[in-house]
Design an enzyme around this catalytic site. Structure first.
Site, short mmCIF file in Angstrom:
data_model
loop_
_atom_site.label_atom_id
_atom_site.label_comp_id
_atom_site.label_asym_id
_atom_site.label_seq_id
_atom_site.Cartn_x
_atom_site.Cartn_y
_atom_site.Cartn_z
N ARG A 127 0.81 -1.21 0.00
CA ARG A 127 0.00 0.00 0.00
C ARG A 127 0.86 1.27 0.00
NH1 ARG A 127 -4.29 -0.66 4.48
NH2 ARG A 127 -2.29 -1.01 5.46
N LYS A 172 13.05 -26.86 5.97
CA LYS A 172 14.24 -27.05 6.80
C LYS A 172 15.01 -28.27 6.31
CE LYS A 172 12.29 -24.96 10.96
NZ LYS A 172 13.11 -23.84 11.37
N HIS A 219 3.11 -27.11 11.56
CA HIS A 219 4.49 -27.61 11.59
C HIS A 219 4.63 -29.00 12.22
CE1 HIS A 219 5.12 -23.53 10.50
NE2 HIS A 219 5.23 -23.01 11.69
N LYS A 263 6.43 -21.94 24.18
CA LYS A 263 7.24 -20.72 24.24
C LYS A 263 7.89 -20.62 25.62
CE LYS A 263 5.44 -19.08 20.33
NZ LYS A 263 6.23 -19.11 19.09
N ASP A 288 4.61 -24.07 4.40
CA ASP A 288 4.86 -24.42 5.80
C ASP A 288 6.37 -24.43 5.89
OD1 ASP A 288 5.59 -25.87 8.14
OD2 ASP A 288 3.53 -26.53 8.28
N HIS A 289 6.95 -23.41 6.53
CA HIS A 289 8.40 -23.28 6.40
C HIS A 289 9.16 -24.43 7.04
CE1 HIS A 289 8.35 -21.50 10.46
NE2 HIS A 289 9.65 -21.68 10.49
N LYS A 304 0.98 -19.06 6.00
CA LYS A 304 0.12 -19.35 7.12
C LYS A 304 -0.26 -18.06 7.82
CE LYS A 304 1.62 -20.12 11.17
NZ LYS A 304 2.38 -20.12 12.43
C1 BG6 Z 1 5.98 -19.78 13.18
C2 BG6 Z 1 5.14 -19.49 14.39
O1 BG6 Z 1 5.20 -20.37 12.18
O2 BG6 Z 1 7.04 -20.64 13.53
C3 BG6 Z 1 5.99 -18.91 15.49
O3 BG6 Z 1 4.10 -18.60 14.07
C4 BG6 Z 1 7.18 -19.77 15.77
O4 BG6 Z 1 5.23 -18.72 16.68
C5 BG6 Z 1 7.92 -20.11 14.49
O5 BG6 Z 1 8.05 -19.07 16.65
C6 BG6 Z 1 9.01 -21.13 14.75
O6 BG6 Z 1 9.81 -21.28 13.60
P1 BG6 Z 1 11.32 -21.68 13.69
O7 BG6 Z 1 11.75 -21.83 12.27
O8 BG6 Z 1 12.03 -20.58 14.41
O9 BG6 Z 1 11.36 -22.95 14.46
#
Ligand code: BG6
Length: 477
Positions: A46, A176, A234, A325, A171-172, A142
């Site tokens: 924007r 990995k 994840h 966390k 989904d990152h 996500k």
């Molecule tokens: C994200 C979550 O998808 O993944 C976060 O929203 C989390 O809350 C993070 O901290 C963790 O990713 P990574 O790659 O640091 O393990």
């Protein structure tokens, strides 16, 4: 591996994800020689600014978020690939200009790094302005919905303009290195797979522990919680890769078909198999309630689950999952504990213990297999357990330390058109179908999550989840 020439449009290019991950990731791929000379990366958001201002913004982001060892000397050359179009996702501003900027040739990819509420607006405009066609690809981040109904609605909205083979749901965790290595370990070796079933595996633990709290993103998180934020996506993906049947080929749909079968085979959870936690304050450090800005919050910052997979391979082998966390350490690992040998020929006190395969996702990627051997020396036949430790950094030298970030790999997979590491719509829906009743139960009840101390392993109830089965978690360290 070189990729085809491309135009990549990043919607939400001025946002946090673009700054932290997407732009630094693209820069690293550029340094690796993977960005073709004429490729364009077009920021769209924007904010009204020109190409130069966006380049300056990208420069600052890459300087701030690139890895420690990254060589920044090629930054000027990289920034020449960047352009910017100010766009109104819900209006008409900017769309004609975007269309004019995109070249007819090459791969066209559109990264939706924006709030999900805008996915539909952007998809619809890409189609109606004739910017996207049947060869274009879209990348969506996500959270993909917050329950089955919203995920389904999102899938339907995207499906109005794009076919499933054009949609890349990120989904990152799938990007990995060690997560992919799981498939290599399982399906490129003969050693593990014959034992990879309920007959030989006592149980599996999947831990994703973080030291950070939710401060800074408390508002988002409080509407989400660990179950939606980490488990539905994840952790579920990790579980699938550990538990799935061998796909007939390393091919997107073959892999995703097998993952889907695992999710569909998950048994509904019993209330006694779930522990939810919330971190407490620690001296001056705020607790979850303060971080979330909601003193009444019943959202969980920790969850531990005992999961069962009702199929031939896994019936009788529990999978224990936990994530949270503000825990003791930042560690993600999968532990496969094999059964003890059926009969010990050694003295009971020195008897064999179970083999464990520990697959470490972070921080130090690698694998560790514990085996029993004879304790060296003349002291008779005594057994000791030793690790066969394989750190990828040690084993692979430089190639083991310089691993691409998950985002780099995934973005390049989009350009290559490889969907293997992306979630299919039906997978996401099946995962929500399993988590929905659990979350609905919590939301209907009045029970508060168990308190836990920051820097701990989570609430004691999570330890008991295993103790009652005569098992124990591997320590978080
Ligand atoms: C994200 C979550 O998808 O993944 C976060 O929203 C989390 O809350 C993070 O901290 C963790 O990713 P990574 O790659 O640091 O393990």
């Amino acid at each position: 591996i070189p990729v085809d020439d491309f135009d990549l449009v990043i919607f939400g290019a001025t946002g946090d994800l673009a700054h932290r991950k997407i732009l630094p990731g693209l820069y690293r791929r550029f340094v690796a020689g993977q960005v073709p000379a004429t490729a364009q990366i077009i920021g769209a958001a924007r904010t009204k600014q020109d190409d130069e201002a966006f380049r300056a913004e990208a420069r600052a982001a890459i300087q701030e978020f690139a890895g420690k060892g990254d060589d920044l000397s090629q930054l000027d050359d990289f920034l020449r690939h960047l352009a910017y179009v100010a766009i109104d996702a819900r209006g008409s501003d900017g769309w004609d200009e975007l269309k004019a900027r995109i070249r007819p040739e090459g791969v066209h990819a559109f990264y939706f790094s924006v709030a999900p509420a805008l996915f539909g607006d952007i998809a619809q405009r890409l189609a109606s302005y004739g910017i996207a066609d049947t060869n274009s690809r879209i990348v969506v981040e996500k959270p993909f919905g917050r329950d089955l109904a919203t995920a389904r609605a999102l899938n339907q909205t995207l499906a109005q303009h794009f076919a499933e083979n054009q949609i890349y749901r990120i989904d990152h965790y799938l990007g990995k290195e060690t997560v992919q290595n799981l498939m290599a370990v399982r399906f490129a070796n003969m050693l593990f797979e014959p034992l990879w079933n309920a007959q030989y595996v006592d149980h599996v633990q999947i831990t994703v522990a973080e030291t950070v709290g939710v401060g800074g993103r408390g508002e988002y998180y409080d509407h989400s919680g660990a179950m939606r934020d980490m488990v539905q996506n994840h952790m579920m993906q990790l579980l699938c890769l550990i538990a799935m049947e061998p796909p007939y080929h390393f091919d997107p749909d073959a892999v995703r078909d097998e993952k889907l079968k695992v999710i569909r085979a998950l048994e509904p959870l019993e209330p006694g198999d779930i522990v939810r936690g919330q971190y407490q304050a620690d001296g001056d450090e705020p607790g979850y309630l303060a971080d979330a800005g909601n003193p009444q919050s019943r959202t969980e910052s920790f969850v531990a689950l005992k999961v069962r997979i009702a199929n031939w391979r896994w019936s009788g082998t529990p999978f224990y999952l936990r994530t949270g966390k503000r825990l003791r350490a930042r560690t993600s690992e999968i532990v496969v504990t094999f059964k003890a040998p059926p009969h010990s020929i050694f003295d009971e006190s020195d008897g064999p213990r179970s083999n464990q395969l520990v697959i470490k996702l972070q921080p130090n990627e690698g694998m560790d297999l514990t085996v029993m051997i004879k304790e060296p020396g003349p002291g008779g036949m005594r057994l000791v357990q030793v690790p066969l430790d394989m750190s990828f950094a040690d084993a692979l030298g430089e190639n083991g330390t310089d691993m691409p970030d998950a985002y780099e790999r995934l973005i390049m997979d989009v350009i290559r058109g490889n969907q293997t590491l992306f979630m299919r719509g039906d997978e996401v829906e099946a995962a929500w179908a399993w988590t929905d009743p659990i979350i609905a139960d919590w939301e209907a009840g009045s029970k508060r999550p168990e308190p836990y101390d920051p820097g701990s392993s989570g609430p004691d109830e999570a330890l008991r989840l295993l103790h009652r089965d005569n098992r124990r978690w591997r320590e978080i360290r």
